[in-house]
Each structure stands twice: as C-alpha cells, then as structure tokens.
Design a protein around this motif. Structure first.
Motif, PDB file in Angstrom:
ATOM      1  N   ARG A 132     -20.802  -5.361   8.186  1.00 55.31           N
ATOM      2  CA  ARG A 132     -20.352  -6.523   7.299  1.00 55.31           C
ATOM      3  C   ARG A 132     -18.902  -6.320   7.424  1.00 55.31           C
ATOM      4  O   ARG A 132     -18.491  -5.072   7.566  1.00 55.31           O
ATOM      5  CB  ARG A 132     -20.928  -6.344   5.900  1.00 55.31           C
ATOM      6  CG  ARG A 132     -20.266  -5.147   5.196  1.00 55.31           C
ATOM      7  CD  ARG A 132     -20.609  -5.204   3.519  1.00 55.31           C
ATOM      8  NE  ARG A 132     -19.854  -4.104   3.011  1.00 55.31           N
ATOM      9  CZ  ARG A 132     -18.518  -4.205   2.445  1.00 55.31           C
ATOM     10  NH1 ARG A 132     -17.830  -5.021   2.814  1.00 55.31           N
ATOM     11  NH2 ARG A 132     -17.918  -3.053   2.076  1.00 55.31           N
ATOM     12  N   LEU A 133     -18.096  -7.275   7.421  1.00 61.15           N
ATOM     13  CA  LEU A 133     -16.865  -7.189   7.478  1.00 61.15           C
ATOM     14  C   LEU A 133     -16.108  -6.878   6.101  1.00 61.15           C
ATOM     15  O   LEU A 133     -16.908  -7.128   5.099  1.00 61.15           O
ATOM     16  CB  LEU A 133     -15.963  -8.757   7.638  1.00 61.15           C
ATOM     17  CG  LEU A 133     -16.254  -9.099   9.238  1.00 61.15           C
ATOM     18  CD1 LEU A 133     -15.712 -10.479   9.346  1.00 61.15           C
ATOM     19  CD2 LEU A 133     -15.541  -8.243  10.023  1.00 61.15           C
ATOM     20  N   PHE A 134     -15.156  -5.943   6.104  1.00 62.20           N
ATOM     21  CA  PHE A 134     -14.559  -5.589   4.933  1.00 62.20           C
ATOM     22  C   PHE A 134     -13.720  -6.518   4.250  1.00 62.20           C
ATOM     23  O   PHE A 134     -13.252  -7.568   5.025  1.00 62.20           O
ATOM     24  CB  PHE A 134     -13.490  -4.304   5.168  1.00 62.20           C
ATOM     25  CG  PHE A 134     -14.032  -2.636   5.374  1.00 62.20           C
ATOM     26  CD1 PHE A 134     -15.218  -2.197   4.595  1.00 62.20           C
ATOM     27  CD2 PHE A 134     -13.891  -2.225   6.860  1.00 62.20           C
ATOM     28  CE1 PHE A 134     -15.830  -1.124   5.021  1.00 62.20           C
ATOM     29  CE2 PHE A 134     -14.369  -1.242   7.166  1.00 62.20           C
ATOM     30  CZ  PHE A 134     -15.298  -0.352   6.152  1.00 62.20           C
ATOM     31  N   THR A 135     -13.655  -6.729   2.906  1.00 61.56           N
ATOM     32  CA  THR A 135     -12.860  -7.762   2.409  1.00 61.56           C
ATOM     33  C   THR A 135     -11.410  -7.127   2.675  1.00 61.56           C
ATOM     34  O   THR A 135     -10.999  -6.117   3.099  1.00 61.56           O
ATOM     35  CB  THR A 135     -12.963  -7.435   1.069  1.00 61.56           C
ATOM     36  OG1 THR A 135     -12.826  -6.477   0.377  1.00 61.56           O
ATOM     37  CG2 THR A 135     -14.622  -7.914   0.594  1.00 61.56           C
ATOM     38  N   ASP A 136     -10.254  -8.207   2.332  1.00 64.25           N
ATOM     39  CA  ASP A 136      -9.049  -8.056   2.446  1.00 64.25           C
ATOM     40  C   ASP A 136      -8.447  -6.805   1.598  1.00 64.25           C
ATOM     41  O   ASP A 136      -7.891  -5.762   2.022  1.00 64.25           O
ATOM     42  CB  ASP A 136      -8.173  -9.340   2.246  1.00 64.25           C
ATOM     43  CG  ASP A 136      -8.351 -10.374   3.008  1.00 64.25           C
ATOM     44  OD1 ASP A 136      -8.643  -9.907   4.183  1.00 64.25           O
ATOM     45  OD2 ASP A 136      -7.931 -11.437   2.765  1.00 64.25           O
ATOM     46  N   ALA A 137      -9.353  -6.751   0.274  1.00 61.68           N
ATOM     47  CA  ALA A 137      -8.881  -5.666  -0.569  1.00 61.68           C
ATOM     48  C   ALA A 137      -9.312  -4.397   0.104  1.00 61.68           C
ATOM     49  O   ALA A 137      -8.604  -3.272   0.075  1.00 61.68           O
ATOM     50  CB  ALA A 137      -9.379  -5.955  -1.987  1.00 61.68           C
ATOM     51  N   GLU A 138     -10.395  -4.267   0.455  1.00 63.79           N
ATOM     52  CA  GLU A 138     -11.094  -3.143   1.089  1.00 63.79           C
ATOM     53  C   GLU A 138     -10.171  -2.651   2.362  1.00 63.79           C
ATOM     54  O   GLU A 138     -10.059  -1.579   2.612  1.00 63.79           O
ATOM     55  CB  GLU A 138     -12.433  -3.329   1.585  1.00 63.79           C
ATOM     56  CG  GLU A 138     -13.202  -3.302   0.436  1.00 63.79           C
ATOM     57  CD  GLU A 138     -14.700  -3.607   0.773  1.00 63.79           C
ATOM     58  OE1 GLU A 138     -15.736  -3.026   0.159  1.00 63.79           O
ATOM     59  OE2 GLU A 138     -14.910  -4.519   1.675  1.00 63.79           O
ATOM     60  N   CYS A 139      -9.881  -3.642   3.182  1.00 63.78           N
ATOM     61  CA  CYS A 139      -9.005  -3.493   4.374  1.00 63.78           C
ATOM     62  C   CYS A 139      -7.739  -2.616   3.901  1.00 63.78           C
ATOM     63  O   CYS A 139      -6.814  -1.678   4.456  1.00 63.78           O
ATOM     64  CB  CYS A 139      -8.511  -4.484   5.161  1.00 63.78           C
ATOM     65  SG  CYS A 139      -9.996  -5.041   6.283  1.00 63.78           S
ATOM     66  N   GLY A 140      -7.100  -3.277   2.813  1.00 63.36           N
ATOM     67  CA  GLY A 140      -5.853  -2.432   2.078  1.00 63.36           C
ATOM     68  C   GLY A 140      -6.022  -1.199   1.894  1.00 63.36           C
ATOM     69  O   GLY A 140      -5.075  -0.277   1.823  1.00 63.36           O
ATOM     70  N   GLN A 141      -7.175  -0.965   1.028  1.00 61.75           N
ATOM     71  CA  GLN A 141      -7.451   0.136   0.635  1.00 61.75           C
ATOM     72  C   GLN A 141      -7.647   1.485   1.814  1.00 61.75           C
ATOM     73  O   GLN A 141      -7.135   2.622   1.828  1.00 61.75           O
ATOM     74  CB  GLN A 141      -8.639   0.575  -0.304  1.00 61.75           C
ATOM     75  CG  GLN A 141      -8.731   1.728  -0.813  1.00 61.75           C
ATOM     76  CD  GLN A 141     -10.106   1.700  -1.635  1.00 61.75           C
ATOM     77  OE1 GLN A 141     -10.338   0.526  -2.477  1.00 61.75           O
ATOM     78  NE2 GLN A 141     -10.817   2.912  -2.049  1.00 61.75           N
ATOM     79  N   LEU A 142      -8.315   0.993   2.845  1.00 61.65           N
ATOM     80  CA  LEU A 142      -8.589   1.717   3.966  1.00 61.65           C
ATOM     81  C   LEU A 142      -7.268   2.300   4.667  1.00 61.65           C
ATOM     82  O   LEU A 142      -7.170   3.336   5.201  1.00 61.65           O
ATOM     83  CB  LEU A 142      -9.458   1.252   5.068  1.00 61.65           C
ATOM     84  CG  LEU A 142     -10.842   0.818   4.729  1.00 61.65           C
ATOM     85  CD1 LEU A 142     -11.496   0.033   5.772  1.00 61.65           C
ATOM     86  CD2 LEU A 142     -11.540   2.061   4.910  1.00 61.65           C
ATOM     87  N   ARG A 143      -6.419   1.499   4.846  1.00 60.64           N
ATOM     88  CA  ARG A 143      -5.027   1.770   5.221  1.00 60.64           C
ATOM     89  C   ARG A 143      -4.345   2.957   4.630  1.00 60.64           C
ATOM     90  O   ARG A 143      -3.557   3.663   5.008  1.00 60.64           O
ATOM     91  CB  ARG A 143      -3.967   0.651   5.290  1.00 60.64           C
ATOM     92  CG  ARG A 143      -4.456  -0.298   6.431  1.00 60.64           C
ATOM     93  CD  ARG A 143      -3.094  -1.376   6.758  1.00 60.64           C
ATOM     94  NE  ARG A 143      -3.273  -2.339   5.448  1.00 60.64           N
ATOM     95  CZ  ARG A 143      -3.924  -3.277   5.568  1.00 60.64           C
ATOM     96  NH1 ARG A 143      -4.743  -3.865   6.581  1.00 60.64           N
ATOM     97  NH2 ARG A 143      -3.747  -4.229   4.392  1.00 60.64           N
ATOM     98  N   THR A 144      -4.569   3.102   3.218  1.00 65.95           N
ATOM     99  CA  THR A 144      -4.010   4.165   2.602  1.00 65.95           C
ATOM    100  C   THR A 144      -4.960   5.545   2.261  1.00 65.95           C
ATOM    101  O   THR A 144      -4.693   6.532   1.865  1.00 65.95           O
ATOM    102  CB  THR A 144      -3.838   3.760   1.087  1.00 65.95           C
ATOM    103  OG1 THR A 144      -5.090   3.504   0.530  1.00 65.95           O
ATOM    104  CG2 THR A 144      -2.592   2.570   1.123  1.00 65.95           C
ATOM    105  N   GLN A 145      -6.125   5.271   2.910  1.00 59.91           N
ATOM    106  CA  GLN A 145      -7.247   6.366   2.604  1.00 59.91           C
ATOM    107  C   GLN A 145      -7.170   7.273   3.776  1.00 59.91           C
ATOM    108  O   GLN A 145      -6.957   6.939   5.064  1.00 59.91           O
ATOM    109  CB  GLN A 145      -8.662   5.636   2.742  1.00 59.91           C
ATOM    110  CG  GLN A 145      -9.667   6.277   2.316  1.00 59.91           C
ATOM    111  CD  GLN A 145     -11.282   5.468   2.439  1.00 59.91           C
ATOM    112  OE1 GLN A 145     -11.152   4.782   1.519  1.00 59.91           O
ATOM    113  NE2 GLN A 145     -11.902   5.514   3.306  1.00 59.91           N
ATOM    114  N   ALA A 146      -7.183   8.604   3.504  1.00 62.16           N
ATOM    115  CA  ALA A 146      -7.099   9.624   4.451  1.00 62.16           C
ATOM    116  C   ALA A 146      -8.378   9.627   5.257  1.00 62.16           C
ATOM    117  O   ALA A 146      -9.312   9.716   4.837  1.00 62.16           O
ATOM    118  CB  ALA A 146      -6.848  11.058   3.951  1.00 62.16           C
TER     119      ALA A 146
END
Length: 126
Positions: A109-123
């Motif tokens: 499933r595609l990540f939502t825009d909010a999830e993509c933003g969170q993934l960018r900051t996730q270690a």
C-alpha cells in the motif's frame, strides 16, 4: 509521541508460517527479491545464509526475522509499505518456503503524505 511507521508488516497467516519455518530451520531472515530468477518475491533464508551488501536496506523485522531490500529496489518501493502474506504455491527457488506448498507474497500500500513526512525524520536501521 508518534510511533514509528513500519515499512514492512506481515499478515497473521504469514506470521504463523514464519513460526513454522523457524521451528524447522532456526532463526530466519528475509530479502525482498527484485531479481531475475524469482521475480519480486520475498525470499526467506536461515539467518546468515544470504550475504547482504553494504547497500542493502533494512526495512524492519517480521516476528524477529530481519527484512532487507536492495538499494535499487528500495528506490522503487520507498513510498510503499510492504505487507508480507502467504498463499498456496511454490516458493522462490532458494527460499525456505519452497517445497512446502505455500509461498510468501508481497502485497503493498502507498504511504500517505503524512506517513512519508514522518518516514523522512524516522531513524533507519535495526
């Protein structure tokens, strides 16, 4: 506090199958194939039986089994959550599910825009 987004998850059926394979083979690991012989199937190996490269990307754990993907393949799927399932059929040629009458299958499933933003900051990393 926001919890980490999982890049890879598994269905209850896949988790049960992982448990069966672990019972027979010991600790496991996964590698998402994007290759020639087995297409884009999740490959299950005994832990340490598959040589990882410096560019392979760790996505997470499935019931304690680390899951990796090659960097180039990750580039295609980085905006996608991999959902590992199990279906009837033959597994990948070198995968431990081969010969069991069942095989792992990657759904997504595609990540939502909010999830993509969170993934960018996730270690990243295990």
């Amino acid at each position: 506090m926001t919890s980490n987004i999982e890049r890879v998850t598994a269905t209850p059926a896949a988790l049960a199958f992982i448990g069966e394979l672990r019972h027979h083979h010991g600790p496991l690991m996964f590698f998402q194939s994007g290759g020639c012989c087995d297409g884009s199937t999740p490959m299950c190996y005994a832990a340490g039986a598959f040589d990882l490269s410096d560019t392979d990307v760790y996505l997470g754990n499935l019931d304690g089994a680390p899951f990796y993907i090659g960097l180039e393949q990750f580039g295609y799927w980085e905006h996608t959550q991999l959902i590992i399932d199990v279906v009837e059929g033959n597994g990948g040629m070198f995968s431990l599910d081969n010969g069991t009458g069942r095989r792992f299958l990657t759904r997504s499933r595609l990540f939502t825009d909010a999830e993509c933003g969170q993934l960018r900051t996730q270690a990243p990393g295990p």
